[in-house]
Design an enzyme around this catalytic site. Structure first.
Site, PDB file in Angstrom:
ATOM      1  N   HIS A 128      -8.157   6.918   9.570  1.00 14.23           N
ATOM      2  CA  HIS A 128      -7.930   5.539   9.772  1.00 14.23           C
ATOM      3  C   HIS A 128      -6.591   5.755   9.813  1.00 14.23           C
ATOM      4  O   HIS A 128      -5.508   4.168   9.735  1.00 14.23           O
ATOM      5  CB  HIS A 128      -8.751   4.959   8.392  1.00 14.23           C
ATOM      6  N   GLN A 151     -10.761   9.628   5.360  1.00 10.95           N
ATOM      7  CA  GLN A 151     -10.680   8.018   5.767  1.00 10.95           C
ATOM      8  C   GLN A 151      -9.192   7.462   5.089  1.00 10.95           C
ATOM      9  O   GLN A 151      -8.940   5.552   6.073  1.00 10.95           O
ATOM     10  CB  GLN A 151     -11.457   6.474   5.614  1.00 10.95           C
ATOM     11  N   ARG A 181       1.206  -1.373   0.129  1.00  7.89           N
ATOM     12  CA  ARG A 181      -0.151   0.404  -0.102  1.00  7.89           C
ATOM     13  C   ARG A 181       0.794   1.117  -0.402  1.00  7.89           C
ATOM     14  O   ARG A 181       0.738   2.434  -0.695  1.00  7.89           O
ATOM     15  CB  ARG A 181      -0.981  -0.472   1.323  1.00  7.89           C
TER      16      ARG A 181
END
Ligand code: APR
Length: 249
Positions: free
Chosen positions: A123, A105, A75
């Site tokens: 998040h 988020q 990621r």
């Protein structure tokens, strides 16, 4: 810390002697989709390729830290290779006339790189790690990888600075407070499937104009004053931002 953020929010921002309206921009994965970062629940999204319980829970990290760290290392590589898209850049332009608070988020830093000055990550942030014994020990990740064996200053394994499923969302209270003070509320590119974040809009006052920009958004009857724009962020947001800037004299 919360008190400091609250004070920042209470102090009104002025332009040409007039108090600026507060725009809260609540974003999800669709915001960064046109920058090449995968969404989660679209067809071909991340949760089709990986099981949440294998890579995005505290139990998964205890069971197989290498697998989890590797998932987030991928990621991170994707984020480092991406650049802000037209929608991120347009949102940053809103600061010319508004007091803008981005609540995202997303774990990428594309809002910051586009020039938005107040960004709250609900998040977590992929470019940071934190201690597994003291959540206040947070570090920038140097390079793209976080490995088993990398430790905090108290000697515990570092983990991604990410809110996993089953964990509390520490920034939620601040996000709710910021939202309750909004004059305009924008929602961009989120399926509104994950709580408590999905409930944020409930903290905006009833009379506040609200916009939801998402190609797949459906009507949400229980949200007052909501206009749905079924477009991708890169097309819908620059047009909406232009209108908001023009309307604000
Ligand atoms: N522009 C705007 N919206 C888009 C675009 C685009 N170019 N492409 C896709 N979308 C929309 C989809 O229609 C969908 O509604 O983005 C939304 C993405 O939804 P999800 O994949 O569910 O992402 P999100 O809502 O951000 O997920 C919330 O779930 O897994 C967790 O922690 C993760 O923060 C994430 C949370």
């Amino acid at each position: 810390m919360l008190l400091f953020f609250r004070c920042q929010n209470i102090i009104p921002k002025f332009t040409l002697g007039k108090e600026m309206k507060k725009i809260v921009v609540f974003t999800g994965a669709g915001m960064s989709a046109e920058s090449g970062i995968n969404t989660f629940r679209d067809s071909g999204g991340l949760w089709e390729q990986h099981k949440i319980e294998d890579v995005a829970t505290p139990e998964a990290f205890r069971r197989d830290p290498d697998l989890v760290l590797n998932f987030y290392n991928q990621r991170r590589k994707q984020v480092l290779a991406a650049v802000p898209n037209k929608a991120h850049l347009a949102i940053a332009q809103l600061e010319k006339k508004f007091d803008v608070h981005v609540i995202t988020q997303n774990i990428d830093d594309l809002h910051e790189r586009a020039g938005s000055s107040k960004v709250l990550h609900l998040h977590g942030e992929i470019l940071k790690s934190r201690s597994t014994v003291d959540p206040h020990l947070i570090y920038n990740i140097d390079g793209s990888d976080l490995q088993v064996g990398q430790r905090c200053e108290r000697g515990s394994q570092l983990r991604p600075h990410i809110v996993w499923f089953g964990e509390a969302v520490p920034a939620m209270e601040e996000a709710e407070f910021i939202t309750s003070e909004s004059d305009i509320f924008l929602i961009i590119g989120t399926s509104l499937a994950v709580y408590p974040a999905a409930n944020l809009v409930a903290f905006a006052k009833t009379h506040v104009p609200k916009y939801l920009v998402d190609p797949n958004a459906k009507p949400i009857p229980y949200i007052a004053n909501l206009k749905i724009i079924n477009e991708k962020a890169g097309a819908g947001i620059p047009v909406l931002v232009k209108k908001l800037l023009n309307d604000e004299q």
